[in-house]
Design an enzyme around this catalytic site. Structure first.
Site: not given
Length: 778
Positions: A316-320
């Site tokens: 995932s992208d950060l906290y996506s």
């Protein structure tokens, strides 16, 4: 039942097995196949240990510097005990968001020691001793103190030289591995078709072929998928998918893209770069047609796994994953968001908030442990293929001598030289080395404005500005510098002093544009994106989170340019920028106009080499430059019919995709197309250097299908080649057209070749076609 009892006995035995005997266990035996080792290790792991392997924590607080040595922090010890992380991100990172500086961050030697300390602690304080994956940002160089900084993505693409970018990738990979990192975040393959978007600088521009070829070259340099090589990294492609096509150019907003455009334009660069060896793909923050990309199983299962046979892992992208719940509001809880992402095919949670909740989800039956096992197996497989179980440590002294070497700096300079793009020249360039110059502008001597986003703090001596470069070409008495104004701040200026200096000069060099330089006053979101704040007047007007409503020069830069023009001195305008800013005034009033994008640490010397004729410019635009923001979009390969002019202005861009000038001239002749076995066609033609300088030309082959079952682009780049020709030299260039080059996505959403007539176009840009012919394909 007997198998379960035996397996339980093995797991129980492993708990009490002394550490010196662990090497005899199958998963630790490098003589066995990776499949056998992964299966053995999975059977030994508890659910919590498995979940730890698919959580990637934030690593920059996981070490403590004690004088000249590094140890693990108490925070890391607690996190490892609580979450059993198998992966960390940004451990060596330094920037204002992480609050790591030259004073409290890691130099290459300390970075290697930090990585070693983390690996040693994991090996000695966990039951199974599974080594860590250390993931690092590396879109244009490793984002760490003391590394080699290359031009940002637009600059890399502006070279139109896959060979050169492969060299840059090799440098980046080696510097990461020498310091103990394993995963390189980058390249960024989002297509940049709206220059208002804050992350245009990170991309390779607007075209799928150029983006795919440059991206594939970088990935080959980063290791090409062969993790047995000592300096191979695991490249992570950003961002899957259509992230750069957001509404209003706003970062993370929904993307407006049809399914055919997705298959024909947006996905092919990713597919090409995966075939070049990329083994990790990062999700994106946006949604498409109401589905958050981070929970879209069509992307990760149907496309990546089933159609492309992708063998790596999705992160995932950060906290996506959190965003599925918190911003998109399609999950009712963070646990539900975690389940949605895992089921969709997202293997790793960057940020490690959501997947920490999966234990309860598995136990309650919301998701099967078998789904967890599949994700964990992908991570473990790559750790074993990289040899981390046998060799988790690096030599800190090798990092001292192998990072930012003279050879690496030379590559950065050559890439910067190749990226500089000359847009206008009335004959003033190249400059003579006997003149007196005034060097002026907010980007004339600002080190961090040369570097772009995703760059760590660097010693001043590591970065060369335009002023530094000019001073290497002329006697100090012949160079006068005045800043003039800032990028955005209007409260302080010295335009009158700049005008006075210009009047004393033979030529004025003025560097304007933008900045993605983060500072310690700017506020940042939890994801690291900057927050535009009217109370903080930094230079930053580009970079993640800094979307623009217009493309005009900010602050007092227009006022500065006009005041310098009024002096009557020859005016050379240089844009150092993260996106194609408004250049209309400069195109009409400057004697010469160039863009250097963000050229990296060697940008100042590279610019001076071009300005004074020690390097003949051959950079080409990877993205179209609009006349006005009201024209958007102006990317060159829009679908038919041809755009028509507006009431107020032309529809065509100010400078088209593929455009760039040289100090010499090139002629094209003798186009010939011959059929080849397998439905291929060889296209050949001659290029002659008919000017007065040796130089590079970038030959570009475009194609237009006259009639098709679905609407096609006005024209589409298919192949290109950067070629060096001595003055008076003629060389033949040839391209091989394959069936794929003629294919399209038809009404049934299938890629096919339809019989028909195609126009083959050879030129020096998308708007400068020199040769063309028709080809009938049956």
């Amino acid at each position: 039942m007997k198998c379960k009892i035996c397996l339980g006995a093995l797991i129980c035995l492993s708990v009490f097995t002394p550490s010196h005997a662990r090497s005899v266990l199958p998963y630790r035996n490098p003589q066995l196949s990776v499949d056998v080792r992964v299966e053995d290790l999975l059977h030994r792991m508890t659910l919590e240990e498995k979940l730890g392997q698919i959580q990637c924590g934030l690593g920059w607080e996981d070490y403590t510097i004690n004088g000249h040595h590094v140890s693990v922090s108490e925070k890391f010890k607690k996190d490892l005990k609580d979450k059993q992380f198998g992966m960390l991100w940004g451990t060596f990172r330094a920037d204002p968001w992480t609050r790591k500086t030259l004073a409290n961050g890691l130099n290459p030697k300390l970075a290697a020691e930090a990585g070693n300390a983390l690996q040693k602690y994991v090996k000695e304080h966990t039951r199974l001793g599974i080594p860590l994956f250390l993931a690092e940002e590396a879109p244009h160089g490793h984002m760490a103190i003391g590394t080699t900084v290359f031009p940002t993505g637009l600059g890399l693409a502006a070279t139109w030289s896959p060979d050169l970018i492969e060299e840059a990738g090799q440098v980046i990979a080696k510097e990461i591995r020498l310091q103990g990192g394993h995963i390189s975040y980058g390249p960024v393959l989002d297509l940049a078709r709206d220059p208002r978007w804050s992350r245009v600088e990170e991309t390779f521009g607007e075209d799928p072929v150029l983006s795919g070829d440059i991206g594939a070259a970088e990935v080959r340099g980063l290791g090409g998928g062969d993790l047995s090589k000592p300096y191979s990294t695991l490249p992570t492609l950003k961002h899957f998918i259509a992230y750069g096509l957001s509404e209003g150019g706003q970062n993370g907003r929904p993307s407006v893209v049809g399914p055919r455009e997705l298959l024909s334009d947006i996905m092919p660069p990713f597919h090409k770069v995966i075939n070049a060896g990329a083994l990790s793909v990062m999700t994106s923050y946006n949604s498409m047609d109401g589905i958050p990309c981070t929970s879209n199983s069509y992307l990760f299962k149907d496309i990546l796994r089933n159609q492309w046979h992708f063998k790596g892992f999705v992160v995932s992208d950060l906290y996506s994953i959190d965003g599925i719940f918190q911003t998109h509001h399609v999950a009712r809880s963070l646990e539900d968001a975690a389940v949605m992402a895992l089921r969709a095919g997202v293997d790793v949670d960057l940020g490690a908030h959501a997947y920490a909740l999966l234990s309860d989800a598995v136990k309650s039956g919301k998701v099967s442990e078998a789904v967890v096992d599949s994700a964990v197996a992908r991570v473990l497989r790559l750790k074993m293929e990289m040899g981390l179980f046998e060799h988790p440590y690096v030599d800190p002294e090798a990092a001292v001598h192998g990072v930012r070497t003279h050879e690496n700096i030379d590559v950065a300079r050559r890439v910067a030289q190749a990226s500089v793009t000359l847009l206008k020249n009335n004959g003033i360039l190249p400059l003579k080395k006997t003149i007196r110059v005034a060097v002026i502008g907010p980007n004339a001597d600002n080190r961090y404005n040369m570097l772009g986003d995703y760059t760590a703090p660097q010693e001043d001596s590591n970065v060369r500005t335009l002023l530094d470069g000019v001073r290497t070409k002329l006697p100090s008495a012949n160079v006068e510098y005045v800043k003039g104004c800032a990028i955005r701040d209007t409260t302080r200026e010295d335009i009158s002093q700049a005008v006075a200096a210009a009047r004393r000069a033979d030529v004025v060099l003025v560097a304007v544009g933008g900045s993605s330089a983060r500072d310690f006053k700017t506020n940042y979101q939890e994801t690291g994106a900057a927050v535009a704040d009217s109370k903080t007047v930094s230079d930053m007007e580009s970079g993640e989170g800094f979307d623009r409503a217009s493309l005009t020069l900010m602050g007092l830069q227009d006022k500065l340019l006009k005041a310098l023009k009024e002096t009557g001195r020859p005016l050379v305008v240089i844009y150092i920028e993260g996106r194609p800013l408004d250049k209309l005034w400069a195109s009409r009033n400057a004697d010469a106009l160039l863009t250097a994008y963000y050229p990296g640490q060697e940008g100042g010397d590279a610019l001076a080499d071009v300005l004074f004729g020690d390097y003949n410019p051959a950079g080409r635009l990877p993205v179209s430059v609009p006349v006005n923001v009201g024209q958007l979009p102006v990317y060159y390969d829009r679908q038919l019919p041809e755009p028509h002019d507006y009431v107020e202005m032309q529809a065509s861009p100010l400078y088209p995709f593929g455009y760039g000038l040289s100090y010499t001239r090139f002629d094209y002749s003798d186009l010939n197309v011959t059929g080849q076995p397998g439905g291929k066609y060889r296209v050949s033609f001659d290029i002659s250097n008919v000017g007065n300088y040796d130089g590079d030309e970038v030959a570009q082959l475009y194609m237009t299908e006259n009639y098709a079952s679905v609407v096609q682009p006005v024209r589409q780049l298919k192949h290109f080649l950067r070629i060096h020709l001595r003055k008076g030299e003629t060389r033949q260039v040839s391209f091989m057209l394959t069936p794929y080059d003629f294919s399209l996505i038809n009404k049934d959403m299938k890629r096919v070749v339809e019989p028909g007539d195609f126009e083959i176009q050879i030129g020096s840009s998308s708007a400068d076609i020199r040769l063309h012919t028709k080809l009938s394909v049956q």
